[in-house]
Design a protein around this motif. Structure first.
Motif, PDB file in Angstrom:
ATOM      1  N   ILE A   1      11.652 -19.881  13.616  1.00 15.26           N
ATOM      2  CA  ILE A   1      11.994 -19.987  15.033  1.00 15.26           C
ATOM      3  C   ILE A   1      13.372 -19.408  15.232  1.00 15.26           C
ATOM      4  O   ILE A   1      14.318 -19.830  14.562  1.00 15.26           O
ATOM      5  N   ASP A   2      13.512 -18.461  16.122  1.00 16.94           N
ATOM      6  CA  ASP A   2      14.803 -17.860  16.420  1.00 16.94           C
ATOM      7  C   ASP A   2      15.445 -18.591  17.610  1.00 16.94           C
ATOM      8  O   ASP A   2      15.735 -19.764  17.501  1.00 16.94           O
ATOM      9  N   ASP A   3      15.635 -17.929  18.725  1.00 15.64           N
ATOM     10  CA  ASP A   3      16.259 -18.591  19.873  1.00 15.64           C
ATOM     11  C   ASP A   3      15.364 -19.691  20.431  1.00 15.64           C
ATOM     12  O   ASP A   3      14.143 -19.549  20.496  1.00 15.64           O
ATOM     13  N   MET A   4      15.984 -20.786  20.844  1.00 16.36           N
ATOM     14  CA  MET A   4      15.289 -21.851  21.568  1.00 16.36           C
ATOM     15  C   MET A   4      16.138 -22.177  22.797  1.00 16.36           C
ATOM     16  O   MET A   4      17.371 -22.222  22.713  1.00 16.36           O
ATOM     17  N   GLY A   5      15.477 -22.417  23.906  1.00 13.46           N
ATOM     18  CA  GLY A   5      16.242 -22.670  25.117  1.00 13.46           C
ATOM     19  C   GLY A   5      15.491 -23.492  26.133  1.00 13.46           C
ATOM     20  O   GLY A   5      14.305 -23.799  25.970  1.00 13.46           O
ATOM     21  N   TRP A   6      16.233 -23.836  27.177  1.00 18.82           N
ATOM     22  CA  TRP A   6      15.678 -24.584  28.296  1.00 18.82           C
ATOM     23  C   TRP A   6      15.898 -23.801  29.578  1.00 18.82           C
ATOM     24  O   TRP A   6      16.988 -23.261  29.809  1.00 18.82           O
TER      25      TRP A   6
ATOM     26  N   VAL B   1      18.982 -22.536  31.664  1.00 18.17           N
ATOM     27  CA  VAL B   1      19.884 -23.678  31.668  1.00 18.17           C
ATOM     28  C   VAL B   1      20.773 -23.644  30.431  1.00 18.17           C
ATOM     29  O   VAL B   1      21.997 -23.736  30.528  1.00 18.17           O
ATOM     30  N   ALA B   2      20.154 -23.511  29.259  1.00 19.33           N
ATOM     31  CA  ALA B   2      20.911 -23.508  28.012  1.00 19.33           C
ATOM     32  C   ALA B   2      20.105 -22.806  26.933  1.00 19.33           C
ATOM     33  O   ALA B   2      18.875 -22.843  26.960  1.00 19.33           O
ATOM     34  N   LEU B   3      20.828 -22.197  25.991  1.00 14.37           N
ATOM     35  CA  LEU B   3      20.186 -21.435  24.930  1.00 14.37           C
ATOM     36  C   LEU B   3      20.865 -21.738  23.609  1.00 14.37           C
ATOM     37  O   LEU B   3      22.092 -21.890  23.556  1.00 14.37           O
ATOM     38  N   SER B   4      20.072 -21.825  22.538  1.00 17.68           N
ATOM     39  CA  SER B   4      20.608 -22.067  21.200  1.00 17.68           C
ATOM     40  C   SER B   4      20.001 -21.057  20.243  1.00 17.68           C
ATOM     41  O   SER B   4      18.779 -20.961  20.129  1.00 17.68           O
ATOM     42  N   THR B   5      20.858 -20.292  19.567  1.00 19.54           N
ATOM     43  CA  THR B   5      20.360 -19.356  18.566  1.00 19.54           C
ATOM     44  C   THR B   5      20.134 -20.077  17.237  1.00 19.54           C
ATOM     45  O   THR B   5      20.661 -21.173  17.014  1.00 19.54           O
ATOM     46  N   ARG B   6      19.408 -19.429  16.378  1.00 17.91           N
ATOM     47  CA  ARG B   6      19.149 -20.026  15.070  1.00 17.91           C
ATOM     48  C   ARG B   6      20.458 -20.236  14.298  1.00 17.91           C
ATOM     49  O   ARG B   6      20.585 -21.176  13.518  1.00 17.91           O
ATOM     50  N   GLY B   7      21.414 -19.363  14.560  1.00 18.73           N
ATOM     51  CA  GLY B   7      22.698 -19.466  13.870  1.00 18.73           C
ATOM     52  C   GLY B   7      23.619 -20.521  14.431  1.00 18.73           C
ATOM     53  O   GLY B   7      24.695 -20.764  13.872  1.00 18.73           O
ATOM     54  N   GLY B   8      23.215 -21.123  15.570  1.00 18.96           N
ATOM     55  CA  GLY B   8      24.019 -22.218  16.090  1.00 18.96           C
ATOM     56  C   GLY B   8      24.848 -21.890  17.316  1.00 18.96           C
ATOM     57  O   GLY B   8      25.531 -22.757  17.862  1.00 18.96           O
ATOM     58  N   THR B   9      24.785 -20.660  17.780  1.00 21.95           N
ATOM     59  CA  THR B   9      25.518 -20.307  18.996  1.00 21.95           C
ATOM     60  C   THR B   9      24.799 -20.881  20.215  1.00 21.95           C
ATOM     61  O   THR B   9      23.577 -20.805  20.305  1.00 21.95           O
TER      62      THR B   9
ATOM     63  N   PHE C   1      25.609 -30.836  30.323  1.00 21.27           N
ATOM     64  CA  PHE C   1      24.414 -30.737  29.483  1.00 21.27           C
ATOM     65  C   PHE C   1      24.805 -30.255  28.083  1.00 21.27           C
ATOM     66  O   PHE C   1      25.733 -29.456  27.927  1.00 21.27           O
ATOM     67  N   THR C   2      24.050 -30.714  27.094  1.00 22.55           N
ATOM     68  CA  THR C   2      24.258 -30.272  25.721  1.00 22.55           C
ATOM     69  C   THR C   2      22.916 -29.949  25.076  1.00 22.55           C
ATOM     70  O   THR C   2      22.010 -30.792  25.075  1.00 22.55           O
ATOM     71  N   ILE C   3      22.818 -28.740  24.551  1.00 21.35           N
ATOM     72  CA  ILE C   3      21.615 -28.343  23.830  1.00 21.35           C
ATOM     73  C   ILE C   3      21.864 -28.500  22.333  1.00 21.35           C
ATOM     74  O   ILE C   3      22.963 -28.214  21.839  1.00 21.35           O
ATOM     75  N   SER C   4      20.846 -28.982  21.630  1.00 19.95           N
ATOM     76  CA  SER C   4      20.938 -29.107  20.185  1.00 19.95           C
ATOM     77  C   SER C   4      19.549 -28.875  19.601  1.00 19.95           C
ATOM     78  O   SER C   4      18.555 -28.905  20.330  1.00 19.95           O
ATOM     79  N   ARG C   5      19.504 -28.647  18.301  1.00 16.37           N
ATOM     80  CA  ARG C   5      18.212 -28.388  17.679  1.00 16.37           C
ATOM     81  C   ARG C   5      18.191 -28.933  16.265  1.00 16.37           C
ATOM     82  O   ARG C   5      19.227 -29.020  15.603  1.00 16.37           O
ATOM     83  N   ASP C   6      16.993 -29.281  15.829  1.00 17.17           N
ATOM     84  CA  ASP C   6      16.759 -29.723  14.466  1.00 17.17           C
ATOM     85  C   ASP C   6      15.754 -28.736  13.878  1.00 17.17           C
ATOM     86  O   ASP C   6      14.550 -28.831  14.145  1.00 17.17           O
ATOM     87  N   ASN C   7      16.244 -27.777  13.115  1.00 17.86           N
ATOM     88  CA  ASN C   7      15.365 -26.726  12.599  1.00 17.86           C
ATOM     89  C   ASN C   7      14.313 -27.286  11.639  1.00 17.86           C
ATOM     90  O   ASN C   7      13.201 -26.767  11.574  1.00 17.86           O
TER      91      ASN C   7
END
Length: 120
Positions: free
Chosen positions: A31-36, A48-56, A67-73
């Motif tokens: 999974i690469d970019d994930m966003g809302w 609204v918000a975007l999170s790259t796989r690298g954490g940007t 708002f805060t975006i976060s991910r659990d790869n």
């Protein structure tokens, strides 16, 4: 086949908080970019918000600081913590992810959407 399943929407009073979750499942290699994104009645869908796989992370101006975006790869899941909600945040929120399948093909996927309503 890949699916994105969202949860966590609902009705909240102004100033309140909600946490949205979006879990990806299926034949996933990476999974690469994930966003809302969100879409209010009569308006276009907006980021609204975007999170790259690298954490940007990237945020729309009107949600920065709230708002805060976060991910659990490891869980193939992305979250959106929404604080200090305003009536203007009322919309259907959609999860989006760029996923490379086990067949080595990449494309964007959308969740089904979850309603967030901010009202007293």
């Amino acid at each position: 086949q890949v699916q994105l399943v969202e949860s966590g929407g609902g009705l909240v009073q102004p100033g309140g908080s909600l946490r949205l979750s979006c879990a990806a499942s299926g034949s996933i290699f990476r999974i690469d970019d994930m966003g809302w994104y969100r879409q209010a009645p009569g308006k276009q869908r907006e980021l609204v918000a975007l999170s790259t796989r690298g954490g940007t992370t990237t945020y729309a101006d009107h949600v920065k600081g709230r708002f805060t975006i976060s991910r659990d790869n490891a869980k193939s899941t992305v979250y959106l913590q929404m604080n200090s909600l305003e009536p203007e945040d009322t919309a259907v929120y959609y999860c989006n992810a760029w996923i490379v399948s086990n067949f080595m093909t990449g494309r964007g996927y959308w969740g089904q959407g979850t309603q967030v309503t901010v009202s007293s």
